[in-house]
Design an enzyme around this catalytic site. Structure first.
Site, mmCIF file in Angstrom:
data_model
loop_
_atom_site.group_PDB
_atom_site.id
_atom_site.type_symbol
_atom_site.label_atom_id
_atom_site.label_comp_id
_atom_site.label_asym_id
_atom_site.label_seq_id
_atom_site.Cartn_x
_atom_site.Cartn_y
_atom_site.Cartn_z
ATOM 1 C CE LYS A 154 35.061 38.617 47.734
ATOM 2 N NZ LYS A 154 33.858 39.322 47.320
ATOM 3 C CD GLU A 210 33.194 37.250 44.456
ATOM 4 O OE1 GLU A 210 34.304 36.774 44.728
ATOM 5 O OE2 GLU A 210 32.732 38.266 45.020
ATOM 6 C CD GLU A 268 29.945 35.973 51.511
ATOM 7 O OE1 GLU A 268 30.672 36.762 52.120
ATOM 8 O OE2 GLU A 268 30.283 35.423 50.461
ATOM 9 C CG ASN A 318 36.939 35.615 50.113
ATOM 10 O OD1 ASN A 318 38.011 35.344 49.556
ATOM 11 N ND2 ASN A 318 35.766 35.457 49.523
ATOM 12 C CB SER A 373 28.829 45.925 51.806
ATOM 13 O OG SER A 373 28.920 45.861 50.395
ATOM 14 N N GLY A 421 30.334 43.582 47.610
ATOM 15 C CA GLY A 421 31.135 44.540 46.856
ATOM 16 C C GLY A 421 30.339 45.729 46.340
ATOM 17 C CG HIS A 436 32.456 33.477 47.510
ATOM 18 N ND1 HIS A 436 32.174 34.361 46.488
ATOM 19 C CD2 HIS A 436 32.576 34.215 48.634
ATOM 20 C CE1 HIS A 436 32.151 35.588 46.995
ATOM 21 N NE2 HIS A 436 32.393 35.528 48.283
#
Ligand code: 13P
Length: 253
Positions: free
Chosen positions: A11, A97, A167, A9, A213, A173, A95
């Site tokens: 992003k 985010e 996730e 991904n 990660s 991240g 997702h």
């Protein structure tokens, strides 16, 4: 029994030229690899050039999101149908985010997933708890609510086009990966929920990716857990060498 599936991904990263350079490297390194399915999810603007570059390769072009409607007055949005036309075979939905910062509530995710599947495109449905949920012992509840809404209008016939990505938000991240045991606990729980909703045969066939990660150094330990069937990789998918190493680690030995 389940072919591992590893998706990068990207992003909000990479120009068209940078995207093409990366997929060209991936295609050369992974084009002939057997036993593992691979995908990349570039930004919307790079999707079509990337899909064209990958035309003669088994690497799938994926999208990071979509709208639930096919067309209409939805300024700025892109539909599953248009993404398929551009060369997309899988779409990431829900997702964290998007859930945290861009308005994708459980209800919105519940509209997007069937819209993707209705166009015969694969849906990679994301779920995962925030740190406070884990610390408060609510992680399974949160994941259940997310998946319950996402899959409310999905049936077992969609199993081959459905992937779940677990996730945990605190691992995205941050460099703080879930331990293999922490991830396995939730993956196993998700599979039992899938069995309750879609039946055991469907649940046994659905890939559950881990994301958060993932790096070359931790991929092998994670994939050796029985219910971890691949990865959704963020940062480490932006560098060819790291992503290639993760894909190779996911390949059954
Ligand atoms: P990182 O691999 O950068 O933690 O991102 C994970 C992710 O959000 C993939 O969708």
């Amino acid at each position: 029994m389940r072919t591992p599936f590893v998706v990068g991904n990207w992003k909000l990263h990479k120009t068209i030229a940078e995207s093409l350079a990366l997929v060209t490297e991936l295609k050369n390194a992974l084009g002939a690899l057997k036993g593992v399915q691979v995908g990349v999810a570039p930004t919307f603007v790079s999707i079509n050039p990337v899909a064209k570059r990958l035309e003669d390769s088994a690497i799938a072009t994926c999208a990071q999101d979509c709208h639930w409607e096919t067309h209409g007055p939805w300024t700025g949005e892109v539909s599953p149908e248009l993404l398929a036309d551009a060369g997309v075979s899988w779409i990431i939905v829900g997702h964290s985010e998007r859930r945290q910062f861009l308005g994708d509530s459980n209800e919105v995710v519940g509209k997007k997933v069937p819209a993707v599947l209705a166009k015969n495109i694969g849906a990679i449905v994301c779920c995962g708890e925030m740190l406070a949920d884990r610390d408060g012992g609510r992680m399974l509840e949160v994941v259940d609510a997310q998946l319950g809404a996402a899959l409310a209008n999905v049936d077992a016939a969609a199993a081959s086009k459905l992937v779940i990505a677990y996730e945990p938000v605190w691992a995205i991240g941050t460099g703080r990966t879930a331990t293999p045991a922490q991830a396995q606990e939730v993956h196993k729980h998700i599979r039992s929920r899938l069995a309750g909703k879609l039946g055991q045969a469907a649940a046994d066939s659905i890939r559950i990716q881990y994301g958060g990660s993932v790096k070359p150094a931790n991929a092998e330990a994670l994939i050796s857990e029985p219910d971890i069937d691949g990865f959704l990789v963020g940062g480490a998918s932006l560098e060819a060498a790291d992503f290639i190493a993760i894909v190779k680690a996911a390949r059954p030995s």
